[in-house]
Design a protein around this motif. Structure first.
Motif, PDB file in Angstrom:
ATOM      1  N   ILE A   1     -26.993 -37.339  14.357  1.00 18.95           N
ATOM      2  CA  ILE A   1     -27.000 -38.796  14.310  1.00 18.95           C
ATOM      3  C   ILE A   1     -25.666 -39.355  14.806  1.00 18.95           C
ATOM      4  O   ILE A   1     -25.618 -40.355  15.536  1.00 18.95           O
ATOM      5  CB  ILE A   1     -27.287 -39.290  12.881  1.00 18.95           C
ATOM      6  CG1 ILE A   1     -28.714 -38.937  12.467  1.00 18.95           C
ATOM      7  CG2 ILE A   1     -27.058 -40.795  12.768  1.00 18.95           C
ATOM      8  CD1 ILE A   1     -29.775 -39.588  13.320  1.00 18.95           C
ATOM      9  N   GLY A   2     -24.563 -38.707  14.436  1.00 17.92           N
ATOM     10  CA  GLY A   2     -23.262 -39.157  14.885  1.00 17.92           C
ATOM     11  C   GLY A   2     -23.095 -39.062  16.387  1.00 17.92           C
ATOM     12  O   GLY A   2     -22.591 -39.999  17.032  1.00 17.92           O
ATOM     13  N   VAL A   3     -23.521 -37.950  16.955  1.00 24.97           N
ATOM     14  CA  VAL A   3     -23.427 -37.757  18.410  1.00 24.97           C
ATOM     15  C   VAL A   3     -24.328 -38.753  19.134  1.00 24.97           C
ATOM     16  O   VAL A   3     -23.919 -39.379  20.125  1.00 24.97           O
ATOM     17  CB  VAL A   3     -23.817 -36.312  18.787  1.00 24.97           C
ATOM     18  CG1 VAL A   3     -23.909 -36.151  20.300  1.00 24.97           C
ATOM     19  CG2 VAL A   3     -22.799 -35.331  18.216  1.00 24.97           C
ATOM     20  N   LEU A   4     -25.554 -38.896  18.641  1.00 27.88           N
ATOM     21  CA  LEU A   4     -26.495 -39.821  19.271  1.00 27.88           C
ATOM     22  C   LEU A   4     -25.999 -41.263  19.181  1.00 27.88           C
ATOM     23  O   LEU A   4     -26.071 -42.030  20.153  1.00 27.88           O
ATOM     24  CB  LEU A   4     -27.860 -39.693  18.602  1.00 27.88           C
ATOM     25  CG  LEU A   4     -29.011 -40.488  19.222  1.00 27.88           C
ATOM     26  CD1 LEU A   4     -29.336 -39.945  20.611  1.00 27.88           C
ATOM     27  CD2 LEU A   4     -30.244 -40.416  18.328  1.00 27.88           C
TER      28      LEU A   4
ATOM     29  N   THR B   1     -21.019 -36.631   7.663  1.00 28.56           N
ATOM     30  CA  THR B   1     -21.019 -35.751   8.838  1.00 28.56           C
ATOM     31  C   THR B   1     -21.263 -36.536  10.125  1.00 28.56           C
ATOM     32  O   THR B   1     -20.754 -36.169  11.184  1.00 28.56           O
ATOM     33  CB  THR B   1     -22.095 -34.655   8.692  1.00 28.56           C
ATOM     34  OG1 THR B   1     -23.381 -35.264   8.472  1.00 28.56           O
ATOM     35  CG2 THR B   1     -21.768 -33.733   7.526  1.00 28.56           C
ATOM     36  N   ALA B   2     -22.019 -37.629  10.034  1.00 26.67           N
ATOM     37  CA  ALA B   2     -22.227 -38.478  11.209  1.00 26.67           C
ATOM     38  C   ALA B   2     -20.916 -39.111  11.643  1.00 26.67           C
ATOM     39  O   ALA B   2     -20.600 -39.188  12.844  1.00 26.67           O
ATOM     40  CB  ALA B   2     -23.267 -39.550  10.910  1.00 26.67           C
ATOM     41  N   THR B   3     -20.115 -39.555  10.676  1.00 21.53           N
ATOM     42  CA  THR B   3     -18.806 -40.138  10.991  1.00 21.53           C
ATOM     43  C   THR B   3     -17.890 -39.108  11.627  1.00 21.53           C
ATOM     44  O   THR B   3     -17.178 -39.397  12.602  1.00 21.53           O
ATOM     45  CB  THR B   3     -18.169 -40.697   9.709  1.00 21.53           C
ATOM     46  OG1 THR B   3     -19.024 -41.695   9.144  1.00 21.53           O
ATOM     47  CG2 THR B   3     -16.813 -41.319  10.018  1.00 21.53           C
ATOM     48  N   TRP B   4     -17.920 -37.892  11.082  1.00 19.75           N
ATOM     49  CA  TRP B   4     -17.081 -36.826  11.667  1.00 19.75           C
ATOM     50  C   TRP B   4     -17.497 -36.537  13.106  1.00 19.75           C
ATOM     51  O   TRP B   4     -16.650 -36.413  13.995  1.00 19.75           O
ATOM     52  CB  TRP B   4     -17.229 -35.554  10.835  1.00 19.75           C
ATOM     53  CG  TRP B   4     -16.570 -34.373  11.504  1.00 19.75           C
ATOM     54  CD1 TRP B   4     -15.265 -34.018  11.438  1.00 19.75           C
ATOM     55  CD2 TRP B   4     -17.220 -33.423  12.367  1.00 19.75           C
ATOM     56  NE1 TRP B   4     -15.042 -32.899  12.206  1.00 19.75           N
ATOM     57  CE2 TRP B   4     -16.214 -32.511  12.791  1.00 19.75           C
ATOM     58  CE3 TRP B   4     -18.520 -33.245  12.816  1.00 19.75           C
ATOM     59  CZ2 TRP B   4     -16.499 -31.437  13.643  1.00 19.75           C
ATOM     60  CZ3 TRP B   4     -18.801 -32.187  13.658  1.00 19.75           C
ATOM     61  CH2 TRP B   4     -17.795 -31.295  14.061  1.00 19.75           C
ATOM     62  N   ALA B   5     -18.802 -36.433  13.349  1.00 21.16           N
ATOM     63  CA  ALA B   5     -19.284 -36.150  14.704  1.00 21.16           C
ATOM     64  C   ALA B   5     -18.937 -37.285  15.657  1.00 21.16           C
ATOM     65  O   ALA B   5     -18.570 -37.048  16.816  1.00 21.16           O
ATOM     66  CB  ALA B   5     -20.793 -35.915  14.681  1.00 21.16           C
TER      67      ALA B   5
END
Length: 250
Positions: A103-106, A45-49
Motif C-alpha cells: 500500500i505504501g509503494v502504491l 509499514t505503509a509509511t515506512w515503504a
C-alpha cells in the motif's frame, strides 16, 4: 457461503463456535480493537515503504517488482488464514505488515502523479466506512438474500477479471483496452468496483455480528478483523484508482 468475503461466512463462525464449550467468546468490541490494531500495523509499514520509496529523489530498485509481485505473499497468507482460522492471531498481523508495504509503494506512485490524491482517498475510505457502519447500526441497511447473492456474484467476477488481466499483462504483455484507461468506460468500471467494495463492507458487518451471536471463540476476533481489513484495503485501492483516472482528464 453468503458473503463475498471468504474470511467472513456463516459456516466459519458456526463451526468455530462449536469447537470449545465454555471457552471465552468473541465480542464486538474485541473485533473492533483487533481491527484497529491491524490497521495501525498496516499504516506503520505503509509509511515506512512510502518514505523508503522516496529517499534519494528516485524510486529504489525494488519499487517495480514490489508493485508487480508484492501482492503474492499477502495473498498466500490470506489463503492460509482463510482455510485455518486459528492462525489468524499469528498471521493476520503479518498479513497487515506485508500488505502495508504494498500500500505504501502504491500510494507513493499515485501521489507522485497527483499530489493530494492519497489523503483524499484515505479520507473517502474512512467516510464510506463510517457512513455504512452508521447505516447498518441503525438498521437502515440490512442485506437480504438477493443482495448477498448479487454482491457475491459481482465480486467473484471482478476478482477473476483482475487475475486474468494481471496474467495477460505480466506474462504475455497483453493489455485489456478501455477498462484500465481514463476514458469514460474505465471511469465507469472503477466507479462500479468502488460501489461493489463498499457493499462488501455491509456484508462484513453482518457476518461479524453473526459471529458474536453464534458465540464464536476469542481468536475469531482476529479472524473477523482480518476479513474487514481485506475489504477496507480493496476499497482504498479502488478509490485511489478512480481518483487517478478522474485527475488525469483535467
Amino acid at each position: 457461503m453468503r458473503t463475498s468475503n471468504p474470511a467472513l461466512s456463516d459456516n466459519t463462525f458456526r463451526n468455530a463456535a462449536s469447537e470449545l464449550a465454555g471457552s471465552e467468546r468473541m465480542t464486538l468490541s474485541g473485533a473492533v480493537i483487533k481491527t484497529g490494531i491491524l490497521t495501525m500495523i498496516l499504516m506503520t509499514t505503509a509509511t515506512w515503504a512510502w518514505q523508503a520509496a522516496g529517499e534519494g529523489g528516485a524510486a529504489p530498485a525494488w519499487f517495480a517488482p514490489a508493485l508487480t509481485f508484492g501482492w503474492i505473499i499477502p495473498f498466500v497468507l490470506a489463503l492460509v488464514i482463510g482455510f485455518v482460522p486459528k492462525t489468524a492471531p499469528l498471521l493476520s498481523p503479518v498479513y497487515a505488515a506485508g500488505k502495508g508495504v504494498i500500500i505504501g509503494v502504491l500510494s507513493y506512485r499515485y501521489e507522485s502523479m497527483s499530489h493530494g490524491i492519497v489523503l483524499t482517498s484515505a479520507l473517502l475510505t474512512c467516510g464510506v466506512l463510517l457512513a455504512l457502519l452508521a447505516a447498518y447500526s441503525t438498521g437502515a441497511i440490512r442485506p437480504s438474500q438477493n443482495f448477498r447473492l448479487g454482491v457475491i456474484a459481482a465480486t467473484g467476477g471482478v476478482l477473476i477479471f483482475y487475475l486474468v488481466a494481471w496474467v495477460l499483462g505480466t506474462f504475455f504483455h497483453i493489455q485489456i483496452p478501455g477498462v484500465f484507461g481514463n476514458g469514460w468506460v474505465g471511469i465507469a468500471f472503477s466507479g462500479f468496483v468502488v460501489v461493489l467494495a463498499a457493499l462488501n463492507l455491509v456484508l462484513d458487518f453482518d457476518f461479524i455480528e453473526n459471529g458474536v451471536s453464534y458465540g464464536a471463540p476469542k481468536y475469531m476476533e482476529w479472524y473477523a478483523a482480518f476479513g474487514l481489513l481485506v475489504t477496507l484495503v480493496w476499497l482504498y485501492i479502488e478509490i485511489l484508482r478512480l481518483l487517478a483516472k478522474l485527475n488525469s482528464r483535467r
